[in-house]
Scaffold this motif. Structure first.
Motif, PDB file in Angstrom:
ATOM      1  N   HIS A   1       1.004  -1.074  -0.023  1.00 48.57           N
ATOM      2  CA  HIS A   1      -0.287  -0.019  -0.017  1.00 48.57           C
ATOM      3  C   HIS A   1       0.726   1.144   0.113  1.00 48.57           C
ATOM      4  O   HIS A   1       1.640   1.487   1.174  1.00 48.57           O
ATOM      5  CB  HIS A   1      -0.786   0.012   1.306  1.00 48.57           C
ATOM      6  N   LEU A   2       0.835   1.862  -1.172  1.00 50.29           N
ATOM      7  CA  LEU A   2       1.572   3.082  -1.320  1.00 50.29           C
ATOM      8  C   LEU A   2       0.638   4.453  -1.327  1.00 50.29           C
ATOM      9  O   LEU A   2      -0.371   4.481  -1.870  1.00 50.29           O
ATOM     10  CB  LEU A   2       2.414   3.199  -2.608  1.00 50.29           C
ATOM     11  N   SER A   3       1.006   5.364  -0.407  1.00 53.06           N
ATOM     12  CA  SER A   3       0.447   6.675  -0.050  1.00 53.06           C
ATOM     13  C   SER A   3       1.289   7.652  -0.524  1.00 53.06           C
ATOM     14  O   SER A   3       2.346   7.736   0.343  1.00 53.06           O
ATOM     15  CB  SER A   3      -0.401   6.779   1.127  1.00 53.06           C
ATOM     16  N   TYR A   4       0.833   8.913  -1.205  1.00 52.59           N
ATOM     17  CA  TYR A   4       1.494   9.990  -1.581  1.00 52.59           C
ATOM     18  C   TYR A   4       0.963  11.152  -1.353  1.00 52.59           C
ATOM     19  O   TYR A   4      -0.390  11.273  -1.433  1.00 52.59           O
ATOM     20  CB  TYR A   4       2.104  10.193  -3.150  1.00 52.59           C
TER      21      TYR A   4
ATOM     22  N   ARG B   1     -11.801   7.419  -1.352  1.00 54.71           N
ATOM     23  CA  ARG B   1     -10.990   8.350  -0.557  1.00 54.71           C
ATOM     24  C   ARG B   1     -10.682   7.504   0.821  1.00 54.71           C
ATOM     25  O   ARG B   1     -11.389   6.706   1.431  1.00 54.71           O
ATOM     26  CB  ARG B   1     -11.699   9.410  -0.030  1.00 54.71           C
ATOM     27  N   GLU B   2      -9.434   7.579   0.963  1.00 57.42           N
ATOM     28  CA  GLU B   2      -8.970   6.960   2.426  1.00 57.42           C
ATOM     29  C   GLU B   2      -8.050   7.930   3.433  1.00 57.42           C
ATOM     30  O   GLU B   2      -7.354   8.607   2.813  1.00 57.42           O
ATOM     31  CB  GLU B   2      -8.092   5.558   1.861  1.00 57.42           C
ATOM     32  N   LEU B   3      -8.321   7.824   4.666  1.00 60.17           N
ATOM     33  CA  LEU B   3      -7.550   8.614   5.480  1.00 60.17           C
ATOM     34  C   LEU B   3      -6.180   7.813   5.747  1.00 60.17           C
ATOM     35  O   LEU B   3      -6.521   6.804   6.493  1.00 60.17           O
ATOM     36  CB  LEU B   3      -8.439   8.941   6.794  1.00 60.17           C
ATOM     37  N   VAL B   4      -5.219   8.443   5.580  1.00 63.10           N
ATOM     38  CA  VAL B   4      -3.724   7.758   5.995  1.00 63.10           C
ATOM     39  C   VAL B   4      -3.148   8.614   6.917  1.00 63.10           C
ATOM     40  O   VAL B   4      -2.974   9.779   6.713  1.00 63.10           O
ATOM     41  CB  VAL B   4      -3.069   7.380   4.614  1.00 63.10           C
ATOM     42  N   GLU B   5      -2.244   8.066   8.009  1.00 62.64           N
ATOM     43  CA  GLU B   5      -1.638   8.666   8.844  1.00 62.64           C
ATOM     44  C   GLU B   5      -0.221   8.894   8.211  1.00 62.64           C
ATOM     45  O   GLU B   5       0.702   8.201   8.119  1.00 62.64           O
ATOM     46  CB  GLU B   5      -1.484   8.013  10.356  1.00 62.64           C
ATOM     47  N   PHE B   6       0.191  10.124   7.968  1.00 60.57           N
ATOM     48  CA  PHE B   6       1.542  10.610   7.676  1.00 60.57           C
ATOM     49  C   PHE B   6       2.409  11.170   8.539  1.00 60.57           C
ATOM     50  O   PHE B   6       1.726  11.424   9.500  1.00 60.57           O
ATOM     51  CB  PHE B   6       1.291  11.332   6.344  1.00 60.57           C
ATOM     52  N   PRO B   7       3.652  11.384   8.635  1.00 60.23           N
ATOM     53  CA  PRO B   7       4.438  11.903   9.824  1.00 60.23           C
ATOM     54  C   PRO B   7       4.124  13.442   9.650  1.00 60.23           C
ATOM     55  O   PRO B   7       3.630  13.889   8.822  1.00 60.23           O
ATOM     56  CB  PRO B   7       5.889  11.493   9.116  1.00 60.23           C
ATOM     57  N   PRO B   8       4.585  14.021  10.890  1.00 66.07           N
ATOM     58  CA  PRO B   8       4.355  15.332  11.009  1.00 66.07           C
ATOM     59  C   PRO B   8       5.177  16.082   9.860  1.00 66.07           C
ATOM     60  O   PRO B   8       6.207  15.712   9.257  1.00 66.07           O
ATOM     61  CB  PRO B   8       4.987  16.137  12.156  1.00 66.07           C
ATOM     62  N   PRO B   9       4.793  17.110   9.023  1.00 66.00           N
ATOM     63  CA  PRO B   9       3.373  18.090   9.841  1.00 66.00           C
ATOM     64  C   PRO B   9       2.526  17.762   9.075  1.00 66.00           C
ATOM     65  O   PRO B   9       1.314  18.410   9.347  1.00 66.00           O
ATOM     66  CB  PRO B   9       3.973  19.434   9.435  1.00 66.00           C
ATOM     67  N   TYR B  10       2.071  16.594   8.419  1.00 66.58           N
ATOM     68  CA  TYR B  10       1.185  16.303   7.785  1.00 66.58           C
ATOM     69  C   TYR B  10      -0.188  15.598   8.667  1.00 66.58           C
ATOM     70  O   TYR B  10      -1.187  15.955   8.589  1.00 66.58           O
ATOM     71  CB  TYR B  10       1.341  15.519   6.567  1.00 66.58           C
TER      72      TYR B  10
ATOM     73  N   ARG C   1      -2.877  12.926   9.854  1.00 70.63           N
ATOM     74  CA  ARG C   1      -4.072  12.160   9.075  1.00 70.63           C
ATOM     75  C   ARG C   1      -4.532  12.766   7.658  1.00 70.63           C
ATOM     76  O   ARG C   1      -5.100  14.013   7.878  1.00 70.63           O
ATOM     77  CB  ARG C   1      -5.120  12.067   9.870  1.00 70.63           C
ATOM     78  N   SER C   2      -4.284  12.326   6.623  1.00 69.58           N
ATOM     79  CA  SER C   2      -4.639  13.202   5.418  1.00 69.58           C
ATOM     80  C   SER C   2      -5.390  12.341   4.091  1.00 69.58           C
ATOM     81  O   SER C   2      -5.179  10.999   4.360  1.00 69.58           O
ATOM     82  CB  SER C   2      -3.471  13.618   4.519  1.00 69.58           C
ATOM     83  N   GLY C   3      -6.191  12.825   3.482  1.00 67.43           N
ATOM     84  CA  GLY C   3      -6.871  12.121   2.482  1.00 67.43           C
ATOM     85  C   GLY C   3      -6.138  11.702   1.299  1.00 67.43           C
ATOM     86  O   GLY C   3      -5.592  12.602   0.703  1.00 67.43           O
ATOM     87  N   VAL C   4      -6.403  10.393   0.844  1.00 67.44           N
ATOM     88  CA  VAL C   4      -5.727  10.086  -0.492  1.00 67.44           C
ATOM     89  C   VAL C   4      -6.600   9.031  -1.356  1.00 67.44           C
ATOM     90  O   VAL C   4      -7.642   8.503  -0.775  1.00 67.44           O
ATOM     91  CB  VAL C   4      -4.416   9.184  -0.104  1.00 67.44           C
TER      92      VAL C   4
ATOM     93  N   GLY D   1      -2.876  12.153  -2.814  1.00 69.48           N
ATOM     94  CA  GLY D   1      -3.575  13.247  -2.122  1.00 69.48           C
ATOM     95  C   GLY D   1      -2.827  14.401  -2.014  1.00 69.48           C
ATOM     96  O   GLY D   1      -1.758  14.662  -2.433  1.00 69.48           O
ATOM     97  N   SER D   2      -3.557  15.787  -2.048  1.00 67.67           N
ATOM     98  CA  SER D   2      -2.966  17.288  -2.070  1.00 67.67           C
ATOM     99  C   SER D   2      -3.136  17.739  -0.511  1.00 67.67           C
ATOM    100  O   SER D   2      -4.233  17.500   0.192  1.00 67.67           O
ATOM    101  CB  SER D   2      -3.430  17.941  -3.091  1.00 67.67           C
ATOM    102  N   VAL D   3      -2.564  18.728  -0.290  1.00 68.56           N
ATOM    103  CA  VAL D   3      -2.601  19.586   0.502  1.00 68.56           C
ATOM    104  C   VAL D   3      -2.672  21.032   0.316  1.00 68.56           C
ATOM    105  O   VAL D   3      -1.581  21.390  -0.546  1.00 68.56           O
ATOM    106  CB  VAL D   3      -1.357  19.404   1.860  1.00 68.56           C
ATOM    107  N   PRO D   4      -3.505  21.873   0.578  1.00 69.43           N
ATOM    108  CA  PRO D   4      -4.636  21.674   1.520  1.00 69.43           C
ATOM    109  C   PRO D   4      -5.857  20.848   0.966  1.00 69.43           C
ATOM    110  O   PRO D   4      -5.755  20.622  -0.322  1.00 69.43           O
ATOM    111  CB  PRO D   4      -5.407  23.257   1.696  1.00 69.43           C
ATOM    112  N   ASP D   5      -6.575  20.360   1.611  1.00 70.83           N
ATOM    113  CA  ASP D   5      -7.585  19.286   1.396  1.00 70.83           C
ATOM    114  C   ASP D   5      -8.407  19.473   0.369  1.00 70.83           C
ATOM    115  O   ASP D   5      -8.970  18.800  -0.696  1.00 70.83           O
ATOM    116  CB  ASP D   5      -8.124  18.853   2.382  1.00 70.83           C
ATOM    117  N   PHE D   6      -8.839  21.069   0.133  1.00 76.13           N
ATOM    118  CA  PHE D   6      -9.710  21.380  -0.641  1.00 76.13           C
ATOM    119  C   PHE D   6      -9.579  21.188  -2.232  1.00 76.13           C
ATOM    120  O   PHE D   6     -10.142  20.946  -3.023  1.00 76.13           O
ATOM    121  CB  PHE D   6     -10.163  22.939  -0.567  1.00 76.13           C
ATOM    122  N   TYR D   7      -8.032  20.758  -2.465  1.00 76.34           N
ATOM    123  CA  TYR D   7      -7.604  20.430  -3.854  1.00 76.34           C
ATOM    124  C   TYR D   7      -8.002  18.929  -4.037  1.00 76.34           C
ATOM    125  O   TYR D   7      -8.186  18.806  -5.390  1.00 76.34           O
ATOM    126  CB  TYR D   7      -5.906  20.752  -3.707  1.00 76.34           C
TER     127      TYR D   7
END
Length: 368
Positions: free
Chosen positions: A155-158, A199-208, A210-213, A239-245
């Protein structure tokens, strides 16, 4: 003798990052190409002469062949690779010149892999899909797979902040990836997935955190099953940051008419609008990247999960490190594998760890 490296598309953000990495870690004479002469003088002056500029369009076949013939290594950074043929790779094979690229689309990857036998016969090492993702991400997977007796799931998440420090080409790549459903390796068979779905919420390291991918079409979806035959599922999500993207991209993938998304003028429009937006949001989101690789498998008779993560403050620079490190190893003679290969099949883990450490890139690991 001084090594000579030709970087096609070296004027772009990714190509210039590759050039900078090579200038920092090798003594090679570097030539970057672009279609405009205006860029040339500034490059030579700022690099002290180690980096030079050549006006070159890929359609200028004779000029391209001469430039490749005068090089020890060619690095292809002239995307988007959705549109590219394999002429550069074929010319490198014919000239006996090693090849690296930053390709990131399965159509190009599939075409390039077809030339593996010819490259091997010519003694040419060609490594494709280098960069951060695909690239460093693939080596993180290999590093994880090697921890298991039998790896089963990948499982790869970017996650990319704003523009990632990249140019308009990367924006084009994102929207081009929304045009068509694509095949993925799930539960030991090929299944068709809609882009930017599930869409899946994945836990990334700080500063990110829990983010959607979302599902995204990447060449790893079919190169990883080939490299690691025991693996039954490969998931690649972006996924992108900010989430609205993410929500805007989802609309482009699912609400806009398909025929419209398959028009080049629409891709250009969306790319330029998005790039203008990120010029503003970069100021508070940053331009960094996070990659999370999770491998599940059997170890000592039990099911286990091995997680690797990396974070970099600048996506384009991270891509430069991924590609530049492989180029460095080829120039130093530490990496030699005639044929055409994706990163995970070409780069041994010990060399991967060595070049990441030399660039100050820390890969974090944990058993879950």
């Amino acid at each position: 003798m001084t090594d000579r490296v030709l970087i096609l598309g070296g004027r772009g953000r990714i190509g210039s990052s590759v050039a900078q990495d090579l200038a920092n870690h090798t003594q090679a004479q570097i030539t970057i190409t672009g279609r405009s002469a205006e860029f040339g003088k500034a490059v030579s002056l700022s690099s002290g002469g180690q980096v030079q500029f050549l006006v070159l369009d890929l359609v200028e076949v004779d000029k391209l062949q001469n430039a490749i013939a005068n090089s020890n290594l060619v690095i292809h950074c002239a995307g988007p690779f959705h549109y590219r043929d394999t002429n550069v790779l074929e010319t490198c094979i014919a000239q006996g010149v090693n090849y690296v690229d930053v390709s990131d689309h399965r159509s190009y990857t599939s075409k390039a892999l077809n030339f593996s036998e010819q490259a091997a016969a010519a003694g040419v090492t060609a490594i494709i899909n280098t960069g951060i993702f695909p690239g460093i991400s693939n080596s993180m997977v290999r590093q994880g797979v090697e921890q298991f007796d039998k790896p089963e799931n990948i499982h790869l998440s970017y996650l990319v902040s704003g523009s990632g420090g990249a140019g308009i080409t990367v924006m084009r790549t994102t929207f081009l990836g929304l045009q068509y459903p694509f095949e993925t390796w799930i539960d030991g068979k090929w299944q068709v997935i809609k882009p930017y779905s599930e869409r899946e919420l994945v836990e990334f390291p700080p500063p990110y955190g829990r983010s959607g991918v979302y599902w995204f079409d990447m060449p790893e979806t079919f190169t990883l099953p080939k490299a690691f035959p025991s693996v039954k599922t490969v998931i690649t999500k972006f996924g992108s940051v900010p989430d609205f993207y993410n929500h805007l991209t989802w609309i482009a993938a699912h609400i806009f008419p398909k025929w419209l998304m398959q028009r080049r003028y629409m891709i250009e429009f969306l790319s330029h609008v998005s790039h203008s937006m990120t010029d503003v949001t970069n100021n508070f989101s940053g331009i960094g990247v996070a990659v999370r690789s999770e491998v599940t498998g059997q170890k000592d008779g039990k099911t286990a999960v091995y997680c690797s993560t990396v974070v970099h403050e600048n996506t384009a620079l991270a891509s430069g490190c991924g590609t530049g490190s492989i180029a460095q190893l080829l120039l130093e003679g530490k990496l030699k594998k005639p044929g055409v290969f994706a990163v995970e099949e070409a780069l041994p883990t010990d060399l991967f760890e060595e070049v990441m450490q030399s660039r100050g890139i820390k890969i974090n690991h944990s058993w879950l």
